[in-house]
Write a protein that holds these residues in place. Sequence first.
Motif, PDB file in Angstrom:
ATOM      1  N   PHE A  91       3.974  13.239  -5.802  1.00 58.05           N
ATOM      2  CA  PHE A  91       5.090  14.064  -6.286  1.00 58.05           C
ATOM      3  C   PHE A  91       5.443  15.113  -5.234  1.00 58.05           C
TER       4      PHE A  91
ATOM      5  N   PHE B  17       7.038  13.562  -2.179  1.00 56.20           N
ATOM      6  CA  PHE B  17       8.421  13.202  -2.475  1.00 56.20           C
ATOM      7  C   PHE B  17       9.304  14.429  -2.493  1.00 56.20           C
ATOM      8  N   LEU B  18       8.769  15.502  -3.090  1.00 55.28           N
ATOM      9  CA  LEU B  18       9.535  16.752  -3.193  1.00 55.28           C
ATOM     10  C   LEU B  18       9.833  17.288  -1.802  1.00 55.28           C
TER      11      LEU B  18
ATOM     12  N   THR C  26      12.489  15.101  -0.020  1.00 58.75           N
ATOM     13  CA  THR C  26      13.863  15.288  -0.467  1.00 58.75           C
ATOM     14  C   THR C  26      14.386  16.691  -0.166  1.00 58.75           C
TER      15      THR C  26
ATOM     16  N   SER D  25      12.139  14.702 -14.160  1.00 58.58           N
ATOM     17  CA  SER D  25      12.885  13.554 -13.622  1.00 58.58           C
ATOM     18  C   SER D  25      12.287  13.107 -12.286  1.00 58.58           C
ATOM     19  N   LEU D  26      11.903  14.060 -11.445  1.00 57.94           N
ATOM     20  CA  LEU D  26      11.275  13.699 -10.169  1.00 57.94           C
ATOM     21  C   LEU D  26       9.925  13.024 -10.402  1.00 57.94           C
TER      22      LEU D  26
ATOM     23  N   PHE E   8      10.304   9.529 -11.641  1.00 60.10           N
ATOM     24  CA  PHE E   8      10.652   8.646 -10.515  1.00 60.10           C
ATOM     25  C   PHE E   8       9.389   8.254  -9.758  1.00 60.10           C
TER      26      PHE E   8
END
Lengths: 199, 272
Positions: free
Chosen positions: A16, A19-20, A23, A172-173, A176
């Motif tokens: 997570f 990914f954060l 992005t 939501s993240l 995903f």
Amino acid sequence: MPRTGLDEFREVVTDFRSFLSWTLNVAIVAPIADFVIKLGPTWPSGLPIITTLVEVIVLMLLFHFFARKAQRRISRVMYGVLCALVFAFPAYLVIRETYTFESAVTKNRDAKGFVLRPEVATLIPASVTDADDALVKAEYEPKSVWTPGSITAVKMTLLGLWLVTFASLVASLASFVLLQRKRHVAPLPRPVQRGVPHV
Amino acid sequence: MKALNLASAALAAASLVVLAITYRQDVSAAPRADDVPEAVATVREGARALVDQQTVALKRAELEIDDKTKTVYYSLGSVNPDALNLDADDPYRIVFARQIQAESIKRAFRAAAVNGLAWQQPVARIESILAEIVLEIRKGSDSKKANDYAESRLPELDKELDALRSLLVAYAKSRGYVLKRTDRAPASDTFTVEVSTEPKGGTVRVMPALKHIQCEKLNMCGDAASWPWRQLVSDTESLVGEYYFVATWPDGKRNEGLISVRNASPITLKPK
């Protein structure tokens, strides 16, 4: 391979965070952070701590209830939290615009109320134009114009919508990430050379 | 550590509610009008206990003299009556809230140990008014009437708080210090404004414009002599918003009207 559920949760959190950061690289984080700081509620003072706690709790709950669920179920969760985000953030903006005011001095925002004190309501519109005019005439003290209960209700509503917005975004993240961990990516086909037996 | 502080604040707020309900029940259970002093003592004891909690549900009073910056920082504190978890028409709601505030003021001003500031008198008068309200509550059985009576005494309580502010103003002036309130909400900060009179020697009193309208149109402040004017004592004052001012000079000249403070521009007042 993770040995326990906690190991797997740690892996999910690591994914997570990766990914954060993928992005939200530096070029984006700084202006977003500035936007968030100006847009966030001014009450309570411990808001960054509360928001971090919300992030951890959302990740924990998602992992606990949905880590083993089918992809379709996780997708539904993702749609649901995205809908919550689409509702909560505009609602926050509307209430912020309508029920807060900007200090003439510091430009910080403070909450108004929605129930006028009786001794102020009586004066509108004969002696005071409206509630905003009363606020200016009261040294910008909201408690002189609105009841403390209604001011508190506005603060709580702003805080609630802000946390729902943030929780929806995190959820939501995280959904995903959970979804992508479940998907198996098929290996790329090897190029076949003429005359070489295909193994 | 911050999470621990939040948790302890939540616990303290919850204990405030429980204590308020407990003392409210004690006061109700006390015998009727002939031992009102006991009921008053119970209210005061309850207020002391609640102030001891130092909970964030109360905005505590403060008084600090900063000799370096020549500033007197003060706050008379406040209590959100909603935090006491008493019914909206419970007359003790007002009594407890104001007694807690009075107790907080006593603690803060006593601790500051300021010579030449007779803060005890307005605070004693506040407690005396609250005792009269308790007497009235204990007399009758109609809580709505008692609550209306308590609310009707609110302007007198506010007047004593304004008297205390006037004492602070006079004290700051006597020492040549600036007086600053410390209990403003984050957005309600003030401009530091230079206020002067031309010719010099004028005395300027101000009141927030809303308060002035309420005093004039709604008779909320009693007779004109007891209106809550704030006398401007320093060269620079903390102001923001609209005020009604009255400026007088030793030769009898006068001017009054509205001033609007939207920035830190100096204000000069002249006779009409």
